[in-house]
Write a protein that holds these residues in place. Structure first.
Motif, PDB file in Angstrom:
ATOM      1  N   ASP A 105       0.843  -1.205   0.000  1.00 57.89           N
ATOM      2  CA  ASP A 105       0.000   0.000   0.000  1.00 57.89           C
ATOM      3  C   ASP A 105       0.869   1.242   0.000  1.00 57.89           C
ATOM      4  N   ASP A 106       0.408   2.289  -0.689  1.00 55.43           N
ATOM      5  CA  ASP A 106       1.135   3.551  -0.690  1.00 55.43           C
ATOM      6  C   ASP A 106       0.235   4.653  -0.149  1.00 55.43           C
ATOM      7  N   ASN A 107       0.543   5.914  -0.484  1.00 55.48           N
ATOM      8  CA  ASN A 107      -0.197   7.031   0.079  1.00 55.48           C
ATOM      9  C   ASN A 107      -1.668   7.048  -0.322  1.00 55.48           C
ATOM     10  N   SER A 108      -1.996   6.434  -1.449  1.00 54.79           N
ATOM     11  CA  SER A 108      -3.400   6.368  -1.849  1.00 54.79           C
ATOM     12  C   SER A 108      -4.225   5.570  -0.853  1.00 54.79           C
ATOM     13  N   ARG A 138       5.741   5.774   2.820  1.00 53.52           N
ATOM     14  CA  ARG A 138       6.810   4.782   2.869  1.00 53.52           C
ATOM     15  C   ARG A 138       8.183   5.440   2.720  1.00 53.52           C
ATOM     16  N   ARG A 194       8.607   6.149  -3.547  1.00 50.12           N
ATOM     17  CA  ARG A 194       7.562   6.835  -4.295  1.00 50.12           C
ATOM     18  C   ARG A 194       6.336   5.959  -4.531  1.00 50.12           C
ATOM     19  N   ASP A 195       5.199   6.628  -4.666  1.00 47.70           N
ATOM     20  CA  ASP A 195       3.942   5.933  -4.914  1.00 47.70           C
ATOM     21  C   ASP A 195       3.923   5.347  -6.319  1.00 47.70           C
ATOM     22  N   ASP A 221       1.672   5.732  -8.551  1.00 50.36           N
ATOM     23  CA  ASP A 221       1.262   6.779  -9.483  1.00 50.36           C
ATOM     24  C   ASP A 221       2.358   7.825  -9.593  1.00 50.36           C
ATOM     25  N   SER A 258       1.501  11.221  -8.207  1.00 50.98           N
ATOM     26  CA  SER A 258       0.971  11.239  -6.850  1.00 50.98           C
ATOM     27  C   SER A 258       1.189  12.599  -6.196  1.00 50.98           C
ATOM     28  N   TRP A 302       1.529  13.217  -3.161  1.00 53.90           N
ATOM     29  CA  TRP A 302       2.402  13.081  -1.999  1.00 53.90           C
ATOM     30  C   TRP A 302       3.869  12.906  -2.376  1.00 53.90           C
ATOM     31  N   THR A 303       4.146  12.250  -3.485  1.00 56.94           N
ATOM     32  CA  THR A 303       5.548  11.962  -3.834  1.00 56.94           C
ATOM     33  C   THR A 303       5.936  12.417  -5.246  1.00 56.94           C
TER      34      THR A 303
END
Length: 238
Positions: free
Chosen positions: A164-167, A172, A211-212, A214, A217, A219-220
């Motif tokens: 899982d990432d920021n979505s 991370r 990095r995410d 996407d 993203s 966030w990253t």
């Protein structure tokens, strides 16, 4: 409260050192043989404050870092080279929390919640520095020094392998980090042990962000590089 405690400790150390430096009265040396040992041991504890340094792909608003004071403790192995230089290994465990605050401009054209504007980053580092300590000549019962070197750290809270990432709300970071460090302090020779307050700055060499999926993203996507930096306030007992 922590800042007041740290300030009082360094003020006491400075007052004691200043008195011994400028007094004309002869002061008896405590634990005279400690610095002559080829190997010596000790432990440390203290406070830390970690930050992030960001480099960006585009000129958008900065990601703000809300810093807090963390806690750390560890062991010391000291090898005497000569009267003025020592090689030190200081493995320790460091606990810290940072909050990343994103501007709404990062989410332009997308739906977002208020919770998307902040990411809490909790880190637990196993931190292992190899340091060279360069001291002045001992004056009565104190001895100033500077210290510097390189270190590696394992982030036990990195989430690097989390799918899982920021979505999904997961920020991370990489597990393995490398730093250079520089600082200063004063050895105070008390009746039965040596007490050392010191301040040290640490600066990451490698990029820490994962990095995410996407590439765009919020966030990253705009982060070209994210590097940890921080301040350690150590209290050492040998």
């Amino acid at each position: 409260m922590k800042r007041i405690l740290v300030l009082l400790t360094f003020l006491l150390a400075f007052t004691n050192a200043n008195a011994q430096l400028f007094t004309k009265e002869k002061v008896a040396n405590n634990i005279d043989n400690l610095d002559q040992k080829f190997l010596s041991w000790g432990y440390f504890l203290g406070f830390n404050q970690y930050d992030f340094k960001f480099e960006y792909e585009e000129n958008l608003d900065d990601i703000l870092v809300d810093k807090t004071f963390g806690f750390h403790l560890g062991l010391i192995g000291d090898m005497r080279i000569n009267d003025y230089m020592n090689l030190r290994l200081e493995p320790g465990v460091f606990f810290t929390t940072r909050n990343l605050m994103y501007n709404e401009s990062y989410f332009a054209g997308t739906d977002f919640n208020d919770s998307d504007l902040m990411r809490e980053v909790k880190s637990t580092y196993i931190h292992v520095p190899l340091l060279l300590k360069i001291s002045t000549k001992r004056i009565n019962n104190f001895k100033p020094f500077i210290v510097g070197g390189f270190s590696t750290a394992l982030n036990l809270s990195s989430n690097q392998d989390n799918p899982d990432d920021n979505s999904a709300g997961e920020f991370r970071m990489k597990k393995s980090m490398y730093f250079y460090e520089i600082g200063f302090g004063i050895d105070l020779y008390l009746l039965y042990f040596k007490f050392t307050p010191s301040i040290r700055g640490v600066f990451a060499i490698n990029d820490e962000i994962v990095r995410d999926a996407d590439p765009n993203s919020p966030w990253t996507g705009n982060v070209a590089k994210m590097q940890t930096r921080g301040i350690f306030i150590n209290f050492t007992f040998q």
